[in-house]
Write an enzyme that holds these catalytic residues in place. Structure first.
Site, PDB file in Angstrom:
ATOM      1  N   LYS A  51      78.187-121.438 -19.245  1.00 29.61           N
ATOM      2  CA  LYS A  51      78.927-122.685 -19.406  1.00 29.61           C
ATOM      3  C   LYS A  51      78.522-123.369 -20.717  1.00 29.61           C
ATOM      4  CE  LYS A  51      79.663-123.135 -14.485  1.00 29.61           C
ATOM      5  NZ  LYS A  51      79.233-123.626 -13.164  1.00 29.61           N
ATOM      6  N   GLN A  95      75.331-127.773 -10.659  1.00 31.84           N
ATOM      7  CA  GLN A  95      75.448-126.363 -10.242  1.00 31.84           C
ATOM      8  C   GLN A  95      74.994-126.209  -8.790  1.00 31.84           C
ATOM      9  OE1 GLN A  95      76.837-124.018 -12.199  1.00 31.84           O
ATOM     10  NE2 GLN A  95      76.605-122.443 -10.643  1.00 31.84           N
ATOM     11  N   ASP A 118      84.528-130.357 -11.804  1.00 34.64           N
ATOM     12  CA  ASP A 118      84.596-129.303 -10.791  1.00 34.64           C
ATOM     13  C   ASP A 118      85.735-129.567  -9.790  1.00 34.64           C
ATOM     14  OD1 ASP A 118      82.769-127.144 -10.881  1.00 34.64           O
ATOM     15  OD2 ASP A 118      81.093-128.419 -10.258  1.00 34.64           O
TER      16      ASP A 118
END
Ligand code: GUN
Length: 283
Positions: A51, A95, A118
């Site tokens: 990422k 995460q 997200d």
């Protein structure tokens, strides 16, 4: 049969994002992504590194918070609150999975929905449900891009999603429905799974079990998208689909690796760009 090249599609998406980022920078706006990782789960570390690399490719500002395994909920919550208030940060990603003692729901609920790239916050999940959203969850959105890349029209097709997770299965079904597919969600309690999956013109496998989808479960000429990321009996990376045996039955199929994986990150970049635009009132 054609293999869908996730790397190529993701590269095209990232290039588009990079160009738009360049334009934004001329207006004094730089998209910024904050990634939080707690503990030292090796798979998560790889994802987070990828990422960061993608942020660099796209010209974003990015900052990683690698927190100790023993971080408390309060410390994690305080970090999210600080990032919510930081103008340089357009998107916040924590995460998952978090270590056992931490509550992922609590963290997700604290992220400002406008920075939730997200699309895990209940507000964003609800917006997806009614088709009025800023952000699509990265993996299902990436799957839709891959389907579009085949030129196959989703409208009116039978689509079957295997898996009902909040991150993939459920939102995936909704995105297919938005494009007027007739959608079924199959799961571990589904009776006679092969008879359900054999109806699928579009089959999305998100089960998390190595080579779970076998040739007898697939309709001739189907588009097969494999969200799985598993290790086979030899420790080799493989998907939820038994690729070697299924591939000759499909019109299109994604490989693992090189299919859905790269798309997830490309869509994260797209969401972060969108976040920067929204937060700076740029259309
Ligand atoms: N862990 C596995 N996939 C994801 C994802 O898409 N987002 C976050 N935050 N964590 C993950």
């Amino acid at each position: 049969m054609q293999i869908i090249d996730g790397k190529a599609v993701s590269k095209a998406v990232k290039e588009q994002v990079r160009q738009e980022c360049e334009q934004l920078k001329k207006k004094g706006v730089t998209p910024g992504l904050a990634v939080i990782i707690v503990g030292d789960d090796p798979a998560s570390q790889v994802y987070v590194r990828n990422k960061e690399r993608a942020c660099e490719e796209c010209g974003f500002y990015s900052v990683k918070y690698a927190l100790d395994e023993n971080t408390t909920q309060q410390e994690l919550n305080d970090l999210v609150k600080k990032l919510n208030a930081d103008d340089k940060i357009s998107g916040i990603l924590c995460q998952l999975p978090l270590p056992e003692h931490l509550d992922d729901k609590e963290v997700i609920n604290l992220i400002d929905p406008i920075k939730d790239v997200d699309a895990f916050h209940p507000v964003n999940v609800g917006k997806i449900m009614i088709g009025d959203y800023n952000y699509l969850p990265c993996t299902p959105a990436g799957v839709m891009e891959l389907i579009h890349s085949t030129g196959v029209d989703v409208c009116g097709k039978n689509a079957v999603v295997i898996g009902r997770s909040n991150i993939v299965g459920k939102p995936q079904a909704m995105l297919l429905l938005h494009e007027n597919a007739t959608v079924e969600i199959a799961h571990s309690k589904t009776k006679d799974l092969p008879s359900v999956t054999s109806r699928a013109d579009i089959l999305v496998a998100a089960v998390g079990r190595a080579k779970f989808v076998t040739a007898d479960m697939v309709k001739e000429g189907a588009v097969v998208i494999d969200v799985g990321m598993n290790r086979d009996e030899n420790g080799k990376l493989c998907g939820d689909v038994d690729f070697e045996n299924v591939k000759d039955k499909c019109s299109f199929i994604t490989p693992v690796p090189g299919g859905v994986g790269p798309m997830t990150i490309a869509m994260l970049m797209k969401n972060t760009l969108t976040a920067a635009k929204i937060q700076n009132n740029i259309k």
